[in-house]
Design an enzyme around this catalytic site. Structure first.
Site, PDB file in Angstrom:
ATOM      1  N   HIS B  92       0.847  -1.199   0.000  1.00 60.65           N
ATOM      2  CA  HIS B  92       0.000   0.000   0.000  1.00 60.65           C
ATOM      3  C   HIS B  92       0.880   1.246   0.000  1.00 60.65           C
ATOM      4  CE1 HIS B  92      -2.804   3.117   1.172  1.00 60.65           C
ATOM      5  NE2 HIS B  92      -2.123   3.324   2.292  1.00 60.65           N
ATOM      6  N   ASP B 121       6.379  22.157 -26.152  1.00 58.63           N
ATOM      7  CA  ASP B 121       6.325  20.807 -25.588  1.00 58.63           C
ATOM      8  C   ASP B 121       7.341  20.769 -24.450  1.00 58.63           C
ATOM      9  OD1 ASP B 121       6.454  17.808 -25.279  1.00 58.63           O
ATOM     10  OD2 ASP B 121       5.143  17.920 -27.029  1.00 58.63           O
ATOM     11  N   TRP B 157       6.996   0.111   3.968  1.00 53.95           N
ATOM     12  CA  TRP B 157       7.475   0.831   2.782  1.00 53.95           C
ATOM     13  C   TRP B 157       8.851   1.436   3.030  1.00 53.95           C
ATOM     14  CZ3 TRP B 157       8.749   5.874   1.296  1.00 53.95           C
ATOM     15  CH2 TRP B 157       8.614   6.856   2.276  1.00 53.95           C
ATOM     16  N   SER B 185      13.066   6.429 -13.860  1.00 54.40           N
ATOM     17  CA  SER B 185      11.957   7.194 -14.421  1.00 54.40           C
ATOM     18  C   SER B 185      11.844   8.561 -13.758  1.00 54.40           C
ATOM     19  CB  SER B 185      10.657   6.402 -14.245  1.00 54.40           C
ATOM     20  OG  SER B 185       9.544   7.249 -14.331  1.00 54.40           O
ATOM     21  N   SER B 186      11.927   8.588 -12.428  1.00 55.20           N
ATOM     22  CA  SER B 186      11.783   9.857 -11.714  1.00 55.20           C
ATOM     23  C   SER B 186      12.907  10.817 -12.054  1.00 55.20           C
ATOM     24  CB  SER B 186      11.812   9.635 -10.202  1.00 55.20           C
ATOM     25  OG  SER B 186      10.655   9.016  -9.790  1.00 55.20           O
ATOM     26  N   HIS B 269      13.132  11.982   3.542  1.00 57.85           N
ATOM     27  CA  HIS B 269      12.475  13.211   3.953  1.00 57.85           C
ATOM     28  C   HIS B 269      12.274  14.187   2.798  1.00 57.85           C
ATOM     29  CE1 HIS B 269      10.260  15.318   6.826  1.00 57.85           C
ATOM     30  NE2 HIS B 269      10.710  16.399   6.231  1.00 57.85           N
ATOM     31  N   GLU B 271      11.820  13.306  -0.092  1.00 54.63           N
ATOM     32  CA  GLU B 271      10.740  12.629  -0.823  1.00 54.63           C
ATOM     33  C   GLU B 271       9.366  13.086  -0.328  1.00 54.63           C
ATOM     34  OE1 GLU B 271      10.404  10.604  -3.320  1.00 54.63           O
ATOM     35  OE2 GLU B 271       8.349   9.894  -2.999  1.00 54.63           O
ATOM     36  N   TYR B 273       8.635  15.966   0.735  1.00 50.02           N
ATOM     37  CA  TYR B 273       8.342  17.277   0.156  1.00 50.02           C
ATOM     38  C   TYR B 273       8.135  17.199  -1.334  1.00 50.02           C
ATOM     39  CZ  TYR B 273       9.420  18.860   4.771  1.00 50.02           C
ATOM     40  OH  TYR B 273       9.409  19.032   6.112  1.00 50.02           O
ATOM     41  N   SER B 284      -1.917  27.169  -4.816  1.00 48.11           N
ATOM     42  CA  SER B 284      -1.599  28.580  -5.032  1.00 48.11           C
ATOM     43  C   SER B 284      -2.138  29.097  -6.361  1.00 48.11           C
ATOM     44  CB  SER B 284      -0.082  28.800  -4.988  1.00 48.11           C
ATOM     45  OG  SER B 284       0.430  28.370  -3.757  1.00 48.11           O
ATOM     46  N   HIS B 318      14.908  13.030  12.161  1.00 49.81           N
ATOM     47  CA  HIS B 318      13.741  13.086  13.065  1.00 49.81           C
ATOM     48  C   HIS B 318      12.852  11.853  12.906  1.00 49.81           C
ATOM     49  CE1 HIS B 318      11.543  15.581   9.765  1.00 49.81           C
ATOM     50  NE2 HIS B 318      11.214  14.327   9.653  1.00 49.81           N
ATOM     51  N   HIS B 319      13.130  11.069  11.863  1.00 47.63           N
ATOM     52  CA  HIS B 319      12.418   9.783  11.732  1.00 47.63           C
ATOM     53  C   HIS B 319      13.062   8.712  12.601  1.00 47.63           C
ATOM     54  CE1 HIS B 319      10.050  11.101   8.195  1.00 47.63           C
ATOM     55  NE2 HIS B 319      11.112  11.855   7.958  1.00 47.63           N
ATOM     56  N   THR B 344       6.552  26.984   6.103  1.00 47.47           N
ATOM     57  CA  THR B 344       5.237  26.388   5.845  1.00 47.47           C
ATOM     58  C   THR B 344       4.145  27.319   6.372  1.00 47.47           C
ATOM     59  OG1 THR B 344       6.315  24.283   6.236  1.00 47.47           O
ATOM     60  CG2 THR B 344       3.940  24.251   5.994  1.00 47.47           C
ATOM     61  N   LYS B 347       3.384  30.038   4.000  1.00 49.05           N
ATOM     62  CA  LYS B 347       2.489  29.618   2.920  1.00 49.05           C
ATOM     63  C   LYS B 347       1.036  29.636   3.375  1.00 49.05           C
ATOM     64  CE  LYS B 347       5.364  27.011  -0.076  1.00 49.05           C
ATOM     65  NZ  LYS B 347       4.765  27.644  -1.251  1.00 49.05           N
ATOM     66  N   ARG B 466       1.702   0.773  15.074  1.00 48.01           N
ATOM     67  CA  ARG B 466       1.349   0.609  13.662  1.00 48.01           C
ATOM     68  C   ARG B 466       1.894  -0.719  13.145  1.00 48.01           C
ATOM     69  NH1 ARG B 466       5.724   4.552  10.578  1.00 48.01           N
ATOM     70  NH2 ARG B 466       4.671   3.823   8.730  1.00 48.01           N
TER      71      ARG B 466
END
Lengths: 286, 547
Positions: B92, B121, B157, B185-186, B269, B271, B273, B284, B318-319, B344, B347, B466
């Site tokens: 998932h 293009d 994951w 690809s990315s 991390h 990732e 963002y 926006s 922090h993870h 943040t 924003k 979890r």
């Protein structure tokens, strides 16, 4: 800025065939690694990728020589290649980061030093050192000895640095229109690239047969081979690219205005050279 | 300077007009049927492919989530084996992150960036097609691991070593190779987007004239190029540990499992963002349109986005607060993480200030954008709570974390994607989405999301871990609510599919400028946008005096 003549190619079959070939290669590799079969599939994938790359580049060369690319297209290629090299920098950064982390934190901690010294309780006999000849657990055999950086590695450093210089000379000669000089210096660069690869091969042979430096030889072997191995692969690719450029210079594909393929391969080669200098300092000398 | 012209982007001439266009668009023998989609180099067609792929993967990943929620409906083991449960939580996450959210944003980028900057293009159209077709290859391979002996990836994951190396199922090698393809690809997609933005803007459009969706994608693409190679590096080390006997993540050989976590989160991390910055860009665009006001603080939005991106490289550990970091590291990563709240906050304040005294109307894109602002902020606040290292010792690996990141990803990233789809559907199809159905989709989604994820905060704070298929009795009520919410949310996404299909087939005709307050360049081309736009570059005229 846009000039109104930006070339947008027609449909192309190379991208989808390329992704399929890559998929076939990956599936083949996976089957090979997990079930110890599937080599033919892997090879089919590799051949497919090489073919697609050749045909794709052929299209690009035709378009370029057909005058379809303007200055804006040239800038797209420049940005593209520049950012691609940046991605490569970050790829190597991961491996250098792993090396620094292990040397600065993981191994001293295993040896009982500092705030995380409790991990020393796992293997109380362990003595922190680098190169790590004595991995913590006796199940892992460390390397017997390390190369002197001032023999083959130094030779290889000189070879690569020289090759960067010869390549620059070739490029400058090209810009002055001295094609023969350019070809000679370019051929010399390719030759130096080949020498580097051969010497690296000799070093690997020595590592496995006389120094006990293997992939299984604990974290030293792991970091040594992942850094020098990926660098070696890049030298091989770079040498192949320069060989192609040599052929293209020979065939007169480039002129003074349009030779970004040549320049891009120079960028790539210098990048590979810089990575090696990092390797020489942090893997061999320090 | 450009001649004085009306303050609208007056470029009808160039949009469809082949006038002055190049002859290489004579379309000789354009392939038909399926081949057209396989071989296309057109940014709009490739954008559509990305979006369709993402939608399919969204449902596949959603089904995996519903298996998890069905098992957790009641305490005890009812439906699936714990091993399969683990595969479902893992798949998932992987599918939603890499195959649903990221390709959806890339699809929107493909469609909209050339239109928003007046480019014919993407900069490298064939590479664009390659980037897309790598994705089906990667994710068919990834999904096929579920059918392999020993099952698919079952380590979450985040695939922490040694769970993903020493104790992993044999299919892990295929998982690694699939992720390599997705990573290529990315990276290629991001290179293309950067080259397009830096090189393909219409004459006269400066960087600080670009719509914020373009800006946020520029910065996102930078993040992708910076961190996807690190992911490639770390999974390569896993591959070596599994297949070639190296000791990167094995302390017995002098390596360190914690090294895996550092490398993973150095990728992971930024990732996070990567999955939210383009959402900021979409919101926006939408809020000023439907508030009929200029975006408040355009420049500060740009700087805030850049600041968030730079900080994202300094907060990864922090993870890992409970893994046993030195005290200095705990403190550094705690404070650097809290610092992210500043840009943040800029924003969120800018969005709210844009709304202030606006003439607001509540079309479907606006509904989703407003829900984004409110619900994403909730996710941001729970993130601040998690940033506090001593508090995190309690929250770590509980459902509080699950609640937090689902608030920023579902009503955050995914609501923004849906807002963007509703906003730009008139441009893509020439029809407005069915308003009533879209409203229905919105309200069902809002109720579903909150019903699913809000109770998880409480279950987590009370200590429910979890990634465990069973739980203690005191968590039963919260879990039942979550499961009901999840099924409700899942089913209501079918309304979304219905709206999109109806909109493609027909509906109220949309003019070129489909929304009254919309300002950006894409609204100057007809709706639906013809296959080729801006073949002759438009001359960009600033609607407003420079900032």
């Amino acid at each position: 800025m846009s000039s109104g003549s930006y070339y947008v190619p027609e449909t192309s079959r190379w991208p989808i065939l390329g992704s399929l070939a890559l998929g076939v290669m990956m599936v083949g590799t996976g089957i090979k690694l997990v079930y110890d079969t599937g080599t033919p599939l892997m090879l089919v994938g590799v051949v497919g990728i090489v073919l697609v790359m050749g045909l794709w580049f052929r299209d690009v060369i035709h378009e370029s020589m057909g005058g379809l690319y303007d200055a804006q297209m040239d800038r797209s290629f420049r940005w593209g290649m520049g950012w691609f090299i940046f991605s490569e920098v970050m790829f190597f950064a991961a491996f250098f980061g792993a090396l620094f982390y292990v040397r600065t934190f993981a191994i001293p901690w295993l040896g009982g030093e500092g705030a995380k010294g409790v991990s020393a309780l796992l293997w109380p006999e362990f003595i922190a050192q680098w190169p790590l000849f004595n991995p913590p657990d006796s199940a892992v055999t460390g390397p017997e000895q390390m190369f002197s950086p001032w023999q083959l590695p130094l030779v290889n450093t000189l070879i690569l640095v020289t090759s960067s210089i010869t390549l620059t000379v070739a490029h400058e000669a090209f810009k002055l229109g001295e094609r023969v000089t350019c070809r000679n210096w370019l051929a010399g660069t390719v030759l130096l690239g080949c020498c580097f690869i051969v010497i690296q091969g000799v070093e690997y042979y020595e590592a496995y047969n006389h120094y006990g430096i293997t992939l299984e030889a604990g974290i030293f072997g792991a970091t040594f081979f992942i850094l020098t191995g990926f660098h070696g692969v890049h030298v091989i690719i770079g040498t192949l690219i320069l060989a192609c450029i040599l052929v293209r210079v020979w065939k007169g594909h480039f002129d003074n205005e349009h030779h970004f393929g040549f320049e891009a391969s120079c960028w790539y080669w210098h990048f590979v050279d810089v990575v090696w200098i990092g390797l020489f300092i942090f893997v061999y000398v320090l | 300077m450009a001649p004085k012209l009306p303050p609208q982007h007056s470029l009808q001439q160039s949009s469809t007009a082949v006038a002055g266009g190049q002859s290489h668009h004579e379309h000789h023998a354009q392939p038909k049927g399926i081949m057209r989609w396989l071989l296309t180099t057109n940014h709009k067609e490739i954008g559509s492919l990305y979006l369709i792929f993402s939608l399919v993967m969204f449902f596949i990943g959603g089904i995996f989530a519903l298996v998890v929620r069905a098992e957790l409906f009641q305490p005890g083991l009812q439906l699936v084996e714990p091993e399969f449960f683990n595969q479902m939580t893992t798949m998932h996450g992987l599918i939603m992150v890499f195959a649903a959210v990221m390709p959806a944003f890339t699809g929107l980028a493909n469609w909209m960036i050339p239109l928003q900057i007046g480019a014919p293009d993407m900069a490298l159209p064939r590479l664009n097609n390659f980037s897309f077709w790598l994705l089906p290859v990667a994710f068919i391979l990834l999904l096929s691991t579920l059918l392999m002996p020993g099952g698919g990836p079952n380590f979450g994951w985040t695939f922490y070593a040694p769970l993903s190396t020493t104790y992993a199922p044999p299919s892990t090698t295929f998982f690694i190779l699939a992720l390599h393809i997705a990573g290529i690809s990315s990276i290629l997609g991001a290179i293309n987007i950067i080259a397009t933005i830096l090189n393909m803007r219409a004459p006269g459009m400066r960087m600080m004239d670009m719509p914020l969706f373009v800006w946020t994608w520029l910065i996102t693409a930078f993040l992708l190029i910076a961190v996807m190679p690190v992911l490639a590096g770390v999974i390569t080390m896993m591959l070596m540990d599994i297949n070639f006997g190296t000791s990167f993540f094995d302390a017995a050989g002098g390596g360190d499992p914690v090294l895996f976590q550092h490398l993973f989160w150095f990728f992971g991390h930024p990732e996070v963002y990567i999955m939210i910055l383009p959402a900021f860009g979409i919101v926006s665009a939408i809020i000023p349109t439907f508030a009929r006001k200029r975006l408040f603080g355009y420049a500060s939005m740009v700087y805030a986005t850049a600041a968030i991106a730079l900080l994202s490289f300094l907060v990864w550990a922090h993870h890992m607060f409970v893994v046993g970091l030195p005290l200095t590291a705990e403190l550094f990563f705690m404070y650097s993480t809290m610092l992210i709240a500043v840009p943040t906050g800029v924003k969120v304040f800018n969005w709210v200030t844009t709304l202030f005294r606006g003439s607001i109307s509540f079309e479907p894109p606006m509904l989703f954008a407003l829900a984004f602002v409110v619900l994403f902020t909730i996710g941001g606040f729970s993130g601040l709570m998690l940033a506090i290292a001593p508090a995190d010792f309690q929250y770590h690996d509980t459902y509080f974390v699950v609640a937090h990141f689902h608030y920023v990803l579902v009503p955050g990233a995914i609501f923004a994607i849906m807002a963007g789809v509703y906003y730009w559907l008139p441009k893509w199809t020439g029809h407005y989405p069915h308003e009533r159905l879209a409203q229905c989709h919105f309200w069902c989604s809002v109720v579903g999301v909150n019903l699913t994820f809000f109770p998880m905060h409480f279950a987590g704070l009370a200590g429910m871990p979890r990634r465990i298929p069973d739980y203690a009795l005191q968590f039963a009520d919260f879990n039942m609510l979550s499961s009901i919410g999840a099924f409700f949310f899942g089913v209501s996404q079918l309304i979304f599919v219905l709206v999109v299909v109806l909109c493609v087939k027909g509906g109220k005709k949309a003019p070129a400028k489909a929304w009254e307050g919309a300002e950006d360049l894409e609204w100057s081309v007809p709706s639906p946008a013809p296959l080729h736009t801006f073949e002759t570059p438009p001359v960009f005229h600033r609607t407003h005096p420079s900032e």
